[in-house]
Design an enzyme around this catalytic site. Structure first.
Site, mmCIF file in Angstrom:
data_model
loop_
_atom_site.group_PDB
_atom_site.id
_atom_site.type_symbol
_atom_site.label_atom_id
_atom_site.label_comp_id
_atom_site.label_asym_id
_atom_site.label_seq_id
_atom_site.Cartn_x
_atom_site.Cartn_y
_atom_site.Cartn_z
ATOM 1 C CE LYS A 1 42.649 34.925 30.514
ATOM 2 N NZ LYS A 1 42.833 34.953 32.241
ATOM 3 C CD GLU B 1 45.166 50.192 31.881
ATOM 4 O OE1 GLU B 1 45.938 50.047 31.638
ATOM 5 O OE2 GLU B 1 44.348 50.228 32.786
ATOM 6 C CB CYS C 1 48.340 50.219 35.175
ATOM 7 S SG CYS C 1 46.564 50.224 35.140
ATOM 8 C CD GLU D 1 53.480 48.491 35.610
ATOM 9 O OE1 GLU D 1 52.424 48.588 36.022
ATOM 10 O OE2 GLU D 1 53.613 47.287 34.782
#
Length: 484
Positions: free
Chosen positions: A179, A255, A289, A384
């Site tokens: 996906k 992850e 990330c 973040e």
């Protein structure tokens, strides 16, 4: 760009098909804010069809020899190389990264990744014979492909993250349903076309374009999916684990996010350290990330180092054309989220010494931004940001820097800049992170594992370690005493 060549249908069982509902959604060019393409929207019914195709194909693909899987992967990598310019143009238009970076960085790494795992396909660990207590039996282990993998990939590196999942699972003999992100669905479909052209059997790779709540969630809950490989936010990672527990307890590799520290020691080569911080934060417009988004600088060199970072950030060329460095944020949601963090930094007392505003009037561009006088309890130092926003924090002792660097729920990556390798290694050993770069940052190699500590994830992508994600270990034992 010839937009008529863009693929927009779902890829199931080696065919491009409409969704069961025939519903669609638009994907937007973040540099222009215009509709780039209208894509078929996968929902639960489409997941069912794709998973069945993958399940049926698994019974055939698992028995294809490693040599054949190797050759197919190599053919796929050759096709990627042949089509790299068009892949880069579609990636740039859909994601916003400059064409030259998409082609010369992302796609080159992806091609190397496919070829690396092609090399493993005929050399996979087969298991071993084990001497058991009973000398009248033979015991051994077999390593077998885990089955159908559901891959859910993010929007920041669409091509590279597709390959990080697909290359090792195919090498191991698994099949998959991937996906893509609803923000960047286009290059996954183009890669699917190349997979078909390379000669992979029908059903081995299936690609769905859809949203998390009605496509990704159903994939994670599906009883015929044996494993989920996910890259994305920590919040969704928690949901993936919950869905696994609510269904068939499928294995998960995750992850997830990060708030990675970079420690600049007083003995660092400051020019090199400034280059390291620059790449660590501003690569991919800050949408990494593992971005070095908490830069701890020794107080003795803080002002000098800050000036070097500002000097470099001022040279950033913004745009998506060849030779540019920073493109737009991926969509309006991300743009406003990053701008909100910039406002928060200003309100909480950090000094915005560069940028801090929208760039231009069209597209989701944000000026390269640097904050000094950042404190650990500020929002920009804790959360973040995922944008081109650098935070420079001051420290007095190495022990203090390590303690503050580890004072987070994240643990994806970290960095150290020092000319004393013993000192740098000592710091690296104490940093709670899956990757620690010394005097460099964002240096990726297919042979090196990547993944996080703490809430930054489970398992490792890349390298030999990634093979474990897609294999099961089976014990086989039988008697041998009746040999006469």
């Amino acid at each position: 760009m010839k937009l008529e060549n863009i693929l927009t249908k779902l890829f199931i069982n080696n065919e491009f098909v409409n969704s069961v509902s025939n519903e669609t959604f638009d994907t937007i060019n973040p540099a222009t804010e215009d509709i780039l393409a209208t894509v078929q929207r996968a929902k639960a019914e489409d997941v069912d069809v794709a998973v069945k195709a993958a399940k049926d194909a698994f019974h055939v693909w698992r028995d294809v020899s490693g040599c054949q899987r190797r050759d197919l992967l190599l053919k796929f990598s050759d096709l990627m190389e042949m089509n790299q310019q068009y892949l880069a143009e579609i990636e740039s238009a859909d994601n916003g990264k400059p064409v030259s970076i998409a082609r010369d960085v992302d796609i080159q790494l992806a091609i190397k990744h496919v070829r690396y795992f092609a090399g493993w396909a005929d050399k996979l660990p087969a298991g071993k014979v084990i001497q058991s207590e009973n000398t009248s039996t033979v015991a051994m282990t077999l390593h077998e492909p885990i089955g159908v993998v559901g891959g859910i990939i993010p929007w920041n590196f669409p091509i590279l993250m597709f390959i990080w999942k697909v290359a090792p699972l195919l090498a191991c003999g698994c099949t998959c349903v991937i996906k893509s992100s609803e923000k960047t669905p286009l290059t996954a479909l183009l890669l699917a076309q190349l997979i078909k052209e390379a000669g992979f059997p029908a059903g081995v790779v299936n690609v769905l374009s859809g949203y998390g709540p009605d496509c990704g969630k159903h994939l994670a809950l599906h009883p015929l999916v044996d494993k989920i490989a996910f890259t994305g936010s920590c919040a969704v990672g928690h949901e993936i684990v919950k869905y696994s527990a609510e269904s068939n307890l499928k294995k998960c590799t995750l992850e997830l996010g990060g708030k990675s520290p970079l420690i600049i020691c007083d003995d660092a080569d400051l020019e090199q350290a400034a280059d390291t911080a620059h790449i660590g934060l501003f690569l991919n417009h800050g949408q990494c990330c593992c971005a070095s988004s908490r830069i701890f600088v020794d107080a003795k060199i803080y002002d000098q180092f800050s000036a070097l970072c500002i000097e470099r950030a001022k040279t950033i060329e913004i745009g998506t054309e060849e030779g540019k460095f920073q493109g737009p944020q991926v969509d309006s949601i991300q743009f406003h989220k990053v701008m909100g963090y910039i406002s928060s930094g200003k309100e909480e007392g950090a000094n915005c010494v560069l940028g801090g505003k929208r760039h231009g009037e069209k597209g989701y561009f944000i000026e390269p931004t640097i904050f000094t006088n950042v404190k650990d309890d500020m929002k920009i130092a804790r959360e973040e940001i995922f944008g081109p926003v650098m935070q420079l924090l001051k420290f007095d002792t190495i022990e203090e820097a390590i303690e503050r660097a580890n004072a987070t729920s994240f643990g994806l990556a970290a960095g150290v800049c020092s000319q004393n390798i013993a000192r740098a290694m000592g710091i690296a050993r104490r940093l709670q992170a899956g990757t620690v770069w010394i005097n460099t940052y964002d240096d990726f190699d297919a042979a090196l594992p990547f993944g996080g500590y703490k809430e930054s994830g489970w398992g490792r992508d890349k390298s030999e370690y990634a093979l474990d994600n897609y294999m099961e270990v089976k014990t086989v034992q039988f008697p041998i005493q009746k040999y006469h």
